[in-house]
Design a protein around this motif. Structure first.
Motif, short mmCIF file in Angstrom:
data_model
loop_
_atom_site.label_atom_id
_atom_site.label_comp_id
_atom_site.label_asym_id
_atom_site.label_seq_id
_atom_site.Cartn_x
_atom_site.Cartn_y
_atom_site.Cartn_z
N LEU A 348 0.81 -1.22 0.00
CA LEU A 348 0.00 0.00 0.00
C LEU A 348 0.85 1.27 0.00
O LEU A 348 0.30 2.37 0.03
CB LEU A 348 -0.92 0.01 1.23
N LEU A 349 2.16 1.12 -0.10
CA LEU A 349 3.06 2.26 0.04
C LEU A 349 3.25 2.98 -1.30
O LEU A 349 4.36 3.01 -1.85
CB LEU A 349 4.41 1.79 0.58
N PHE A 350 2.18 3.59 -1.79
CA PHE A 350 2.27 4.32 -3.06
C PHE A 350 2.83 5.72 -2.83
O PHE A 350 2.32 6.71 -3.36
CB PHE A 350 0.89 4.40 -3.72
N ALA A 351 3.88 5.80 -2.03
CA ALA A 351 4.55 7.06 -1.76
C ALA A 351 5.67 7.25 -2.79
O ALA A 351 6.34 6.29 -3.15
CB ALA A 351 5.13 7.07 -0.35
N LYS A 352 5.85 8.45 -3.24
CA LYS A 352 6.83 8.73 -4.30
C LYS A 352 8.23 8.25 -3.92
O LYS A 352 8.94 7.67 -4.75
CB LYS A 352 6.84 10.22 -4.60
N SER A 353 8.62 8.46 -2.68
CA SER A 353 9.96 8.06 -2.26
C SER A 353 10.17 6.56 -2.39
O SER A 353 11.22 6.10 -2.86
CB SER A 353 10.19 8.49 -0.80
N PHE A 354 9.17 5.77 -2.00
CA PHE A 354 9.25 4.31 -2.10
C PHE A 354 9.27 3.87 -3.56
O PHE A 354 10.11 3.05 -3.97
CB PHE A 354 8.08 3.68 -1.36
N CYS A 355 8.36 4.41 -4.36
CA CYS A 355 8.27 4.02 -5.76
C CYS A 355 9.53 4.41 -6.54
O CYS A 355 10.00 3.66 -7.39
CB CYS A 355 7.03 4.63 -6.40
N ASP A 356 10.07 5.58 -6.24
CA ASP A 356 11.30 6.02 -6.92
C ASP A 356 12.45 5.06 -6.64
O ASP A 356 13.22 4.72 -7.54
CB ASP A 356 11.68 7.43 -6.47
N GLU A 357 12.58 4.64 -5.38
CA GLU A 357 13.68 3.74 -5.03
C GLU A 357 13.51 2.38 -5.69
O GLU A 357 14.48 1.75 -6.14
CB GLU A 357 13.79 3.59 -3.52
N LEU A 358 12.25 1.92 -5.80
CA LEU A 358 12.01 0.63 -6.45
C LEU A 358 12.29 0.71 -7.94
O LEU A 358 12.85 -0.23 -8.53
CB LEU A 358 10.57 0.19 -6.21
N MET A 359 11.93 1.82 -8.58
CA MET A 359 12.21 1.96 -10.01
C MET A 359 13.72 2.02 -10.25
O MET A 359 14.23 1.43 -11.21
CB MET A 359 11.52 3.21 -10.56
N GLU A 360 14.44 2.70 -9.39
CA GLU A 360 15.90 2.77 -9.51
C GLU A 360 16.52 1.39 -9.33
O GLU A 360 17.44 1.00 -10.06
CB GLU A 360 16.45 3.74 -8.48
N LEU A 361 16.00 0.63 -8.36
CA LEU A 361 16.50 -0.72 -8.13
C LEU A 361 16.22 -1.62 -9.33
O LEU A 361 17.08 -2.41 -9.75
CB LEU A 361 15.86 -1.31 -6.87
N GLY A 362 15.00 -1.51 -9.88
CA GLY A 362 14.66 -2.32 -11.05
C GLY A 362 15.55 -2.02 -12.24
O GLY A 362 15.99 -2.93 -12.96
N TYR A 363 15.83 -0.74 -12.45
CA TYR A 363 16.71 -0.35 -13.56
C TYR A 363 18.11 -0.93 -13.36
O TYR A 363 18.71 -1.48 -14.29
CB TYR A 363 16.77 1.18 -13.64
#
Length: 379
Positions: A348-363
């Motif tokens: 449920l953590l649709f916070a920008k900070s969390f999502c940004d870190e996950l996108m960076e990790l995925g990349y």
């Protein structure tokens, strides 16, 4: 090779998928055609799947736009977080006890995801699916949801006219014109978001009882599977790690987190292991045996990209970015690093900070697999 993209569920964890796709975009040649004629999504992964399938531009443009969407994510665009809304939902849940556990006016849920419906209608042009199929850029797109009456995992798919539905034990493939209701149904996390009525049945999160997540792609004709996971469990390096002694009995959120992990993650990993065993079996027998008209076996090329770091730990650090009302609820149920339930919070953590870190990790993870990705696509 006809490649299929499989995007699993996981709520906010689906941001990781966007990071991986962004890397794939940069690894493939700029002029590359859509590498995924078949796209299958479940839960939040279904939203990413439809965002790609309905984009009228190139694959690079589609992924770039998807990255922008997640880069500008806000919790308020997914569900209502005000004290009034949460209190009202809680009272409705309590009131259902006097009505045999059923909502009187609409399906029960802890959170109101009406903002998500509005967001999806603004973002996704469902009419473009048929255009992509007619142009030959898309073979099929599938969204999976659970039917609460039948107990079946239903994969609603829209694709080439020659594609037919299927029925297996507790698994059904059903042709349909996909709409926002299919997406909301597929992403309706049990008890958290409301179920959605499609035709004559109410549907919920597609990860529930999805015993064979890879199956829809195979039924739709794929012979190459590109899977983006949201768990580190497949990495053998994590299997024998010594676990810390528990400081307390499991919190409510910790128990719920394991239940959700079982639905969103474990089935996919088990299905991948099964597919790998089948591929090894096929490699040991003559081609004329498994290509015989009475044998429906064929080798399937696979590539899996999954997080190199534990998403639960990242979520534990990011819970503080939730609205105050949600922080209070998370803290009360133990959905924090200290309470051991950060896994539940991560969905449920649709916070920008969390999502940004996950996108960076995925990349980053996809770039580490650059050679494997190039070999998979033959570039």
């Amino acid at each position: 090779m006809k490649s299929a993209l499989i995007l699993s569920g996981g709520g906010a964890r689906a941001a990781y998928q966007v990071g991986v796709l962004s890397a794939v975009k940069d690894i493939l040649p700029g002029s590359a055609h859509n590498p995924f004629p078949i796209i299958c999504g479940t839960s939040a992964g279904a939203i990413n799947a439809l965002a790609l399938a309905t984009h009228t531009g190139s694959f690079r443009e589609a992924v770039a736009d998807l990255y922008t969407i997640w880069g500008n994510i806000a919790i308020e665009r997914i569900f209502k977080t005000g004290w009034y809304e949460l209190s009202k939902s809680t009272l409705r849940l309590a009131g259902s006890l006097f009505n045999q556990g059923v909502g009187r006016d609409r399906p029960l849920s802890l959170l109101d995801n009406q903002p998500l419906r509005e967001f999806l209608l603004e973002t996704i042009r469902f009419s473009n699916i048929e255009k992509g199929i007619a142009a030959g850029d898309l073979e099929a797109v599938a969204v999976t949801a659970l039917g609460y009456t039948s107990g079946e995992s239903v994969s609603f798919f829209q694709g080439h006219p020659d594609l037919k539905g299927w029925r297996r034990a507790r698994r059904v493939g059903r042709p349909a014109e996909l709409t926002v209701d299919h997406l909301l149904a597929s992403s309706a996390i049990p008890t958290i978001f409301p179920t959605v009525k499609i035709d004559r049945e109410y549907f919920g999160d597609g990860a529930m009882r999805q015993l064979a997540p890879i199956s829809p792609a195979l039924h739709l004709g794929a012979d190459g599977i590109f899977v983006i996971g949201v768990s580190t469990n497949r990495n053998p390096a994590h299997w024998d790690k010594r676990k810390m002694r528990p400081r307390h009995s499991p919190s409510m959120a910790q128990i719920i987190g394991h239940m959700w992990n079982s639905a969103f993650i474990d089935s996919l990993e088990g299905d991948l292991e099964h597919l790998e065993r089948i591929n090894k079996l096929i490699a040991r027998i003559d081609e004329d045996v498994y290509t015989d008209s009475g044998t429906k076996l064929r080798p399937v090329k696979t590539l899996v990209i999954s997080p190199s770091r534990e998403l639960d730990k990242i979520a534990g650090r990011k819970v503080r970015y939730l609205p105050r009302s949600m922080r209070l609820f998370m803290g009360a149920t133990g959905a924090t690093a200290r309470g051991g339930g950060a896994a539940a919070a991560s969905y449920l953590l649709f916070a920008k900070s969390f999502c940004d870190e996950l996108m960076e990790l995925g990349y980053q993870d996809a770039m580490w697999e650059r050679e494997a990705i190039q070999e998979f696509f033959g570039v």
